[in-house]
Design an enzyme around this catalytic site. Structure first.
Site, PDB file in Angstrom:
ATOM      1  N   LYS A  84      -5.344 -29.937 -13.747  1.00  0.00           N
ATOM      2  CA  LYS A  84      -4.408 -30.978 -14.183  1.00  0.00           C
ATOM      3  C   LYS A  84      -5.166 -32.277 -14.529  1.00  0.00           C
ATOM      4  O   LYS A  84      -6.363 -32.383 -14.265  1.00  0.00           O
ATOM      5  CB  LYS A  84      -3.363 -31.236 -13.090  1.00  0.00           C
ATOM      6  CG  LYS A  84      -2.575 -29.975 -12.701  1.00  0.00           C
ATOM      7  CD  LYS A  84      -1.498 -29.602 -13.719  1.00  0.00           C
ATOM      8  CE  LYS A  84      -1.106 -28.155 -13.745  1.00  0.00           C
ATOM      9  NZ  LYS A  84      -0.302 -27.621 -12.685  1.00  0.00           N
TER      10      LYS A  84
HETATM   11  C1  LIG Z   1       0.655 -26.546 -12.220  1.00  0.00           C
HETATM   12  C2  LIG Z   1       2.126 -26.405 -12.386  1.00  0.00           C
HETATM   13  C3  LIG Z   1       2.974 -26.180 -11.304  1.00  0.00           C
HETATM   14  C4  LIG Z   1       2.500 -25.844  -9.917  1.00  0.00           C
HETATM   15  O1  LIG Z   1       1.603 -26.692  -9.371  1.00  0.00           O
HETATM   16  P1  LIG Z   1       0.604 -26.160  -8.208  1.00  0.00           P
HETATM   17  O2  LIG Z   1       0.035 -27.428  -7.717  1.00  0.00           O
HETATM   18  O3  LIG Z   1      -0.398 -25.267  -8.881  1.00  0.00           O
HETATM   19  O4  LIG Z   1       1.423 -25.449  -7.205  1.00  0.00           O
HETATM   20  C5  LIG Z   1       4.332 -26.157 -11.526  1.00  0.00           C
HETATM   21  N1  LIG Z   1       4.845 -26.304 -12.754  1.00  0.00           N
HETATM   22  C6  LIG Z   1       4.060 -26.494 -13.822  1.00  0.00           C
HETATM   23  C7  LIG Z   1       4.704 -26.672 -15.163  1.00  0.00           C
HETATM   24  C8  LIG Z   1       2.676 -26.530 -13.681  1.00  0.00           C
HETATM   25  O5  LIG Z   1       1.893 -26.675 -14.753  1.00  0.00           O
END
Ligand SMILES: *Cc1c(COP(=O)(O)O)cnc(C)c1O
Length: 373
Positions: A182
């Site tokens: 991210k």
């Molecule tokens: C990354 C992501 C998540 C989940 O996040 P985690 O920290 O990996 O559990 C949920 N929704 C979207 C759209 C994502 O890109």
């Protein structure tokens, strides 16, 4: 052979120092770094409350629980997302009701929401995909008209705006993720933001085994979870948050470089578009492969052979086997999401990439597309 990763966190001395400091302090959970990170994050968004959690997925689970959504109820959401958004609806025993997406932003198409609303509908779980906001004005208007809650999955879109307003500030609550791919990372981690005190207090209690807010260590007043964010993660997050503006400016510049180098090849690929109301925060750079004869999955394999990692972002959730079996979803039900999903290709996108890398990646991609597979 030089290889190009799809994503890579940007970590420097500052992050190392911050994590080491926590290690040496001996306070590894529920300490000052969590409070510092939450305070910074709430200030960034201009919201009252932020509750750090162990992942974005955990945050979505808590946001839905705090909204009071449960068994027998329906939540309208998008099939074009990372699977965690729809799974969170299943965690609370509710039914994800998918609707098709907008072909420009790849987010929920507001024109298709109304006909999916039933007596059981309680909420709209909006996902802002790839760094771009969903059409929040019509979505909020519908939510108001039908008294539905709005929860935002902003995991991919920190600092993206819709009509000048930041994602994560529209709904009852919103969730961000800090997984290493991210825009900023805490290793694993997430955060729930809200202006609603009751939602905030519930999230705080639920992430910490259901403890009462002014409580003794072993006083549990509801079924909770261990969804805490460690001090190591929070310290990492606080440093990353301080670098966010710089990261986002660089991501924007990288997207512009891809736009520039791909511009002559509009007959081969469709570059990502940004809706007029939006500013993009560039989680990933996703193309649509236009040439009918090219099989996208074989294109991915051919790119791996020259050192370039790409991914089919994203597979449509309603076509995963357990969704099909559980909810009788079939191919053909959400044609826009399915078409986008079948042709999409995420290119390497991280802050170590330079213009010469972008040029190389585009050259290789174009060569394969022109030659055919
Ligand atoms: C990354 C992501 C998540 C989940 O996040 P985690 O920290 O990996 O559990 C949920 N929704 C979207 C759209 C994502 O890109």
């Amino acid at each position: 052979m030089k290889t190009y990763a799809l994503a890579k966190p940007a970590l420097a001395r500052e992050e190392e120092r911050a994590v080491l400091e926590v290690l040496r302090s001996g306070t590894l959970s529920l300490g000052p770094k969590l409070v510092e990170f939450e305070t910074q994050f709430a200030r960034l968004l201009g919201v009252r409350y932020a509750c750090g959690v162990s992942s974005g997925t955990a945050g979505l689970h808590l946001a839905l629980l705090a909204a009071g959504i449960g068994a027998g109820e329906e939540v309208i959401t998008t099939p074009f997302s990372f699977v965690a958004s729809a799974n969170a609806v299943l965690y609370v025993g509710a039914r994800p009701v998918f609707i098709d997406i907008d072909p420009v932003t790849y987010n929920l198409d507001p024109a298709k929401i109304e006909r999916a609303i039933t007596r059981k509908t309680r909420a709209i779980l909006v996902v802002h995909i790839f760094g771009q906001a969903a059409a929040m004005a019509p979505i909020m208007a519908l939510a108001k008209k039908y008294r539905l809650k709005v929860i935002e999955d902003a995991c991919e879109s920190i600092e993206a705006t819709y009509q000048g307003q930041k994602v994560g500030t529209f709904g009852e609550s919103a969730v961000f993720s800090f997984y290493p791919n991210k825009q900023i990372t805490t290793g694993e981690g997430g955060i729930v933001v809200t202006n609603n005190k009751r939602v905030y207090e519930l999230c705080r209690s639920l992430r910490n085994q259901g403890r009462a807010s002014n409580m003794q260590w072993l006083d549990h007043e509801r079924l909770g979870y261990n969804y805490r964010l460690s001090e190591l993660s929070a310290a990492l997050g606080a440093v990353q948050l301080g670098r966010l503006d710089d990261f986002l400016a660089k991501r924007r510049a990288l997207a512009v470089l891809y736009h520039k180098h791909l511009a002559p090849f509009g007959h081969l690929v469709q570059i990502p578009l940004t809706a007029e109301e939006n500013t993009h925060s560039w989680f990933v750079y996703v193309l649509q492969v236009l040439k009918a004869r090219i099989h996208r999955d074989r294109l991915i394999e051919a790119l791996v052979r020259v050192g370039i990692s790409t991914k089919p972002y994203l597979p449509a959730i309603h076509l995963f086997r357990f969704y099909k079996e559980k909810f009788k979803y079939r191919r053909g039900m959400f044609p826009v999401a399915e078409a986008v999903s079948a042709r999409s290709l995420a290119l390497p996108f991280h802050l170590e990439l330079r213009e010469r890398d972008v040029r190389f990646i585009v050259e290789r991609l174009v060569k394969i597309l022109e030659k055919g597979l």
